[in-house]
Design an enzyme around this catalytic site. Structure first.
Site, PDB file in Angstrom:
ATOM      1  N   TYR A  51       0.850  -1.195   0.000  1.00  0.00           N
ATOM      2  CA  TYR A  51       0.000   0.000   0.000  1.00  0.00           C
ATOM      3  C   TYR A  51       0.882   1.241   0.000  1.00  0.00           C
ATOM      4  O   TYR A  51       1.844   1.317   0.746  1.00  0.00           O
ATOM      5  CB  TYR A  51      -0.924   0.010   1.222  1.00  0.00           C
ATOM      6  CG  TYR A  51      -2.368  -0.032   0.775  1.00  0.00           C
ATOM      7  CD1 TYR A  51      -2.925   1.072   0.131  1.00  0.00           C
ATOM      8  CD2 TYR A  51      -3.132  -1.170   0.939  1.00  0.00           C
ATOM      9  CE1 TYR A  51      -4.224   1.024  -0.333  1.00  0.00           C
ATOM     10  CE2 TYR A  51      -4.437  -1.216   0.472  1.00  0.00           C
ATOM     11  CZ  TYR A  51      -4.981  -0.116  -0.157  1.00  0.00           C
ATOM     12  OH  TYR A  51      -6.263  -0.151  -0.630  1.00  0.00           O
ATOM     13  N   GLU A  53      -0.478   4.907  -0.577  1.00  0.00           N
ATOM     14  CA  GLU A  53      -1.242   6.123  -0.869  1.00  0.00           C
ATOM     15  C   GLU A  53      -0.333   7.341  -0.787  1.00  0.00           C
ATOM     16  O   GLU A  53       0.485   7.459   0.121  1.00  0.00           O
ATOM     17  CB  GLU A  53      -2.396   6.276   0.136  1.00  0.00           C
ATOM     18  CG  GLU A  53      -3.549   5.330  -0.164  1.00  0.00           C
ATOM     19  CD  GLU A  53      -4.716   5.515   0.801  1.00  0.00           C
ATOM     20  OE1 GLU A  53      -4.598   6.276   1.775  1.00  0.00           O
ATOM     21  OE2 GLU A  53      -5.757   4.873   0.561  1.00  0.00           O
ATOM     22  N   ASP A 197      -6.557  12.656 -25.503  1.00  0.00           N
ATOM     23  CA  ASP A 197      -6.697  11.294 -24.989  1.00  0.00           C
ATOM     24  C   ASP A 197      -6.135  10.352 -26.047  1.00  0.00           C
ATOM     25  O   ASP A 197      -6.798  10.045 -27.041  1.00  0.00           O
ATOM     26  CB  ASP A 197      -8.179  11.006 -24.714  1.00  0.00           C
ATOM     27  CG  ASP A 197      -8.426   9.573 -24.259  1.00  0.00           C
ATOM     28  OD1 ASP A 197      -7.476   8.760 -24.275  1.00  0.00           O
ATOM     29  OD2 ASP A 197      -9.579   9.270 -23.888  1.00  0.00           O
ATOM     30  N   THR A 223      -4.195   5.163 -21.982  1.00  0.00           N
ATOM     31  CA  THR A 223      -4.111   3.834 -21.406  1.00  0.00           C
ATOM     32  C   THR A 223      -2.720   3.304 -21.736  1.00  0.00           C
ATOM     33  O   THR A 223      -2.027   3.825 -22.615  1.00  0.00           O
ATOM     34  CB  THR A 223      -5.156   2.876 -22.010  1.00  0.00           C
ATOM     35  OG1 THR A 223      -5.006   2.874 -23.431  1.00  0.00           O
ATOM     36  CG2 THR A 223      -6.575   3.296 -21.652  1.00  0.00           C
ATOM     37  N   LYS A 226      -2.945  -0.608 -24.831  1.00  0.00           N
ATOM     38  CA  LYS A 226      -3.369  -0.730 -26.232  1.00  0.00           C
ATOM     39  C   LYS A 226      -2.117  -0.759 -27.121  1.00  0.00           C
ATOM     40  O   LYS A 226      -1.327  -1.672 -26.966  1.00  0.00           O
ATOM     41  CB  LYS A 226      -4.359   0.387 -26.551  1.00  0.00           C
ATOM     42  CG  LYS A 226      -5.642   0.251 -25.679  1.00  0.00           C
ATOM     43  CD  LYS A 226      -6.678   1.322 -25.923  1.00  0.00           C
ATOM     44  CE  LYS A 226      -7.846   1.159 -24.941  1.00  0.00           C
ATOM     45  NZ  LYS A 226      -8.820   2.269 -25.048  1.00  0.00           N
ATOM     46  N   ARG A 232      -2.700  -3.447 -18.228  1.00  0.00           N
ATOM     47  CA  ARG A 232      -3.891  -2.599 -18.150  1.00  0.00           C
ATOM     48  C   ARG A 232      -3.638  -1.506 -17.126  1.00  0.00           C
ATOM     49  O   ARG A 232      -3.371  -1.788 -15.956  1.00  0.00           O
ATOM     50  CB  ARG A 232      -5.111  -3.412 -17.716  1.00  0.00           C
ATOM     51  CG  ARG A 232      -5.415  -4.585 -18.605  1.00  0.00           C
ATOM     52  CD  ARG A 232      -6.842  -5.039 -18.485  1.00  0.00           C
ATOM     53  NE  ARG A 232      -7.680  -4.177 -19.281  1.00  0.00           N
ATOM     54  CZ  ARG A 232      -7.837  -4.289 -20.602  1.00  0.00           C
ATOM     55  NH1 ARG A 232      -7.217  -5.231 -21.272  1.00  0.00           N
ATOM     56  NH2 ARG A 232      -8.618  -3.465 -21.252  1.00  0.00           N
TER      57      ARG A 232
HETATM   58  C1  PLP Z   1      -9.812   2.697 -24.220  1.00  0.00           C
HETATM   59  C2  PLP Z   1     -10.061   4.141 -24.110  1.00  0.00           C
HETATM   60  C3  PLP Z   1     -10.343   4.749 -22.880  1.00  0.00           C
HETATM   61  C4  PLP Z   1     -10.674   3.983 -21.619  1.00  0.00           C
HETATM   62  O1  PLP Z   1      -9.836   3.094 -21.158  1.00  0.00           O
HETATM   63  P1  PLP Z   1     -10.300   1.967 -20.118  1.00  0.00           P
HETATM   64  O2  PLP Z   1      -8.985   1.494 -19.662  1.00  0.00           O
HETATM   65  O3  PLP Z   1     -11.097   0.984 -20.888  1.00  0.00           O
HETATM   66  O4  PLP Z   1     -11.098   2.627 -19.047  1.00  0.00           O
HETATM   67  C5  PLP Z   1     -10.464   6.122 -22.846  1.00  0.00           C
HETATM   68  N1  PLP Z   1     -10.330   6.856 -23.951  1.00  0.00           N
HETATM   69  C6  PLP Z   1     -10.092   6.304 -25.149  1.00  0.00           C
HETATM   70  C7  PLP Z   1      -9.969   7.184 -26.344  1.00  0.00           C
HETATM   71  C8  PLP Z   1      -9.963   4.931 -25.276  1.00  0.00           C
HETATM   72  O5  PLP Z   1      -9.749   4.397 -26.468  1.00  0.00           O
END
Ligand code: PLP
Length: 430
Positions: A51, A53, A197, A223, A226, A232
């Site tokens: 932990y 925080e 994003d 993220t 991907k 993750r």
């Molecule tokens: C995948 C994605 C997210 C969210 O990610 P999670 O890990 O599934 O919550 C946010 N924005 C975009 C553009 C994404 O492709």
């Protein structure tokens, strides 16, 4: 996997089956990938026991001598790789990362301007079933009906009219390059923050095949699982001037203890992503997507925007007399895994829309190249043209398995399992 097998044979068997499935199928979901064995080792490590925080040097728990070094190192790697001034690697995933940004920068009721979900935007860009569309006012831009592309003049006009507090650029189903410079200028003109994003395209950006949002964006979320090929998780990067607000929004605003095992695995992925081999990977992802797109076009498929610049393809099946869902389900039976997806201006409902979404990141991680993309396009055409012919689909499934055997999948070694086949082999590819 000895301990897992003896303690929990049910989970063990599911893991074995999923491993075989990931090995023996062609995974075209553009948000998915295969992370490396090194990433998996860090992710499955005893860092999960801690932990912590707070932030390095400012924790609410003692015993952080190694965790502080870990998080500091990973933040440094993120800043170096993306050229960011500040990085926060604690968000649990992409959606909480975006929520943290809104919490940091907006008041309830402020306006979030993002790409409409059915046009490729993400739920967390202000869609109404998401909390982001309930606590904040959603303003939605769309893609142009003819070109399937974002019309930056239309975005500017809408921004001037609606005066949002934040403009979001980023997508889950947009096959074209995003003009982050244009978004940055529009945001500045209307006095909005600019959030990029880059969840889908982070790996393409660090690989040099998509322009970076830095320095145009005030905040960048991504993220890590991907195209970046990590565990993750997620990261937020921002200008130094916003660092404190962002950090406070993540913890204590939204989250408790960081997932240190994920932090470690993100660090490994960032190290891998800084290598020449990763640049080659990113380049190949784009080449493979282009070849797949060209081959589908040649077989009479309609692609939204007419093709792709990045890792993904949105196929509009309305000229094929099958729905996206029928196509995705038949393809899965053939061992080709994709997802059904709305296309812009889709006349059909989101639960059974007109399109399927395809991507090249995972197959490229296995070393597949243009000749495999040609073969995959031909199988997709065969399945969709014979959607009711189960024998034909089973024949494709057999060929798919044969091809997959020639391409090892990073991170998946059946030797890790004592018995190399699951007991329910027949369920694979169902
Ligand atoms: C995948 C994605 C997210 C969210 O990610 P999670 O890990 O599934 O919550 C946010 N924005 C975009 C553009 C994404 O492709």
């Amino acid at each position: 996997m000895h301990a897992l097998k003896s303690v929990d044979p049910e989970i063990y068997n599911l893991l074995l089956q999923e491993s075989c499935y990931q090995l023996e199928s062609i995974r075209l979901i553009p948000s998915e990938n295969y992370c490396s064995k090194a990433v998996l080792e860090a992710s499955g490590s005893i860092f999960t026991n801690k932990y912590s925080e707070g932030y390095p040097g400012r924790r609410y728990y003692e015993g952080q001598r190694y965790i502080d070094q870990l998080e500091t190192l990973v933040c440094q790697r993120a800043c170096a790789l993306f050229g960011a001034e500040h990085a926060n690697v604690q968000p649990y995933s992409g959606s909480p990362a975006n929520l943290a940004v809104y919490l940091a920068l907006l008041k309830p009721g402020d306006a979030i301007m993002g790409l409409s979900l059915p046009h490729g935007g993400h739920l967390t860009h202000g869609w109404d079933v998401s909390v982001t569309g309930r606590f904040w006012r959603a303003v939605r831009y769309t893609v142009d009906r003819e070109s399937g592309r974002i019309d930056y003049d239309a975005v500017r006009d809408l921004a001037k009219k609606e005066k949002p507090q934040i403009i979001v650029a980023g997508a889950t189903a947009y096959p074209r390059t995003l003009d982050f410079k244009a978004f940055g200028e529009i945001a500045r003109e209307v006095g909005a923050y600019f959030l990029a994003d880059i969840a889908h395209i982070a790996g393409l950006i660090v690989g040099g095949v998509h322009p970076s949002p830095i320095p145009y964006a005030d905040v960048v979320t991504t993220t890590t699982h991907k195209t970046l090929r990590g565990p993750r998780g997620a990261m937020i990067m921002c200008r130094a001037a916003l660092a404190e607000q962002i950090d406070r929004a993540v913890f204590p605003g939204l989250q408790g203890g960081p997932h240190n095992h994920t932090t470690a695995a993100i660090g490994v992925a960032l190290k891998e992503a800084s290598t020449p081999a990763f640049r080659d990977y990113a380049r190949q992802v784009v080449i493979n997507a282009k070849v797949l797109a060209e081959e589908l076009l040649a077989r009479g498929f309609n692609l939204v925007s007419g093709g792709t610049d990045n890792h993904l393809i949105l196929v509009d099946l309305s000229n094929k007399s099958v729905t996206g869902k029928q196509a995705a389900k038949a393809l899965d039976r053939a061992g080709i895994v994709c997802n059904y997806n709305t296309v812009p201006y889709d006349p059909r409902k989101p639960f059974n829309p007109s399109g399927i979404r395809l991507g090249s990141p995972a197959v490229t991680s296995r070393g597949m190249g243009p000749s495999e993309m040609r073969q995959i396009a031909s199988w997709i055409d065969e399945v969709i043209s014979h959607i009711d012919d189960e024998a034909r689909i089973a024949k494709v499934a057999h060929e798919v398995r044969e091809m997959c055997r020639q391409f090892p999948a990073p991170g998946i070694l059946l030797e890790d399992f004592e018995d190399s086949r699951p007991s329910t082999q027949s369920q694979i590819n169902r």
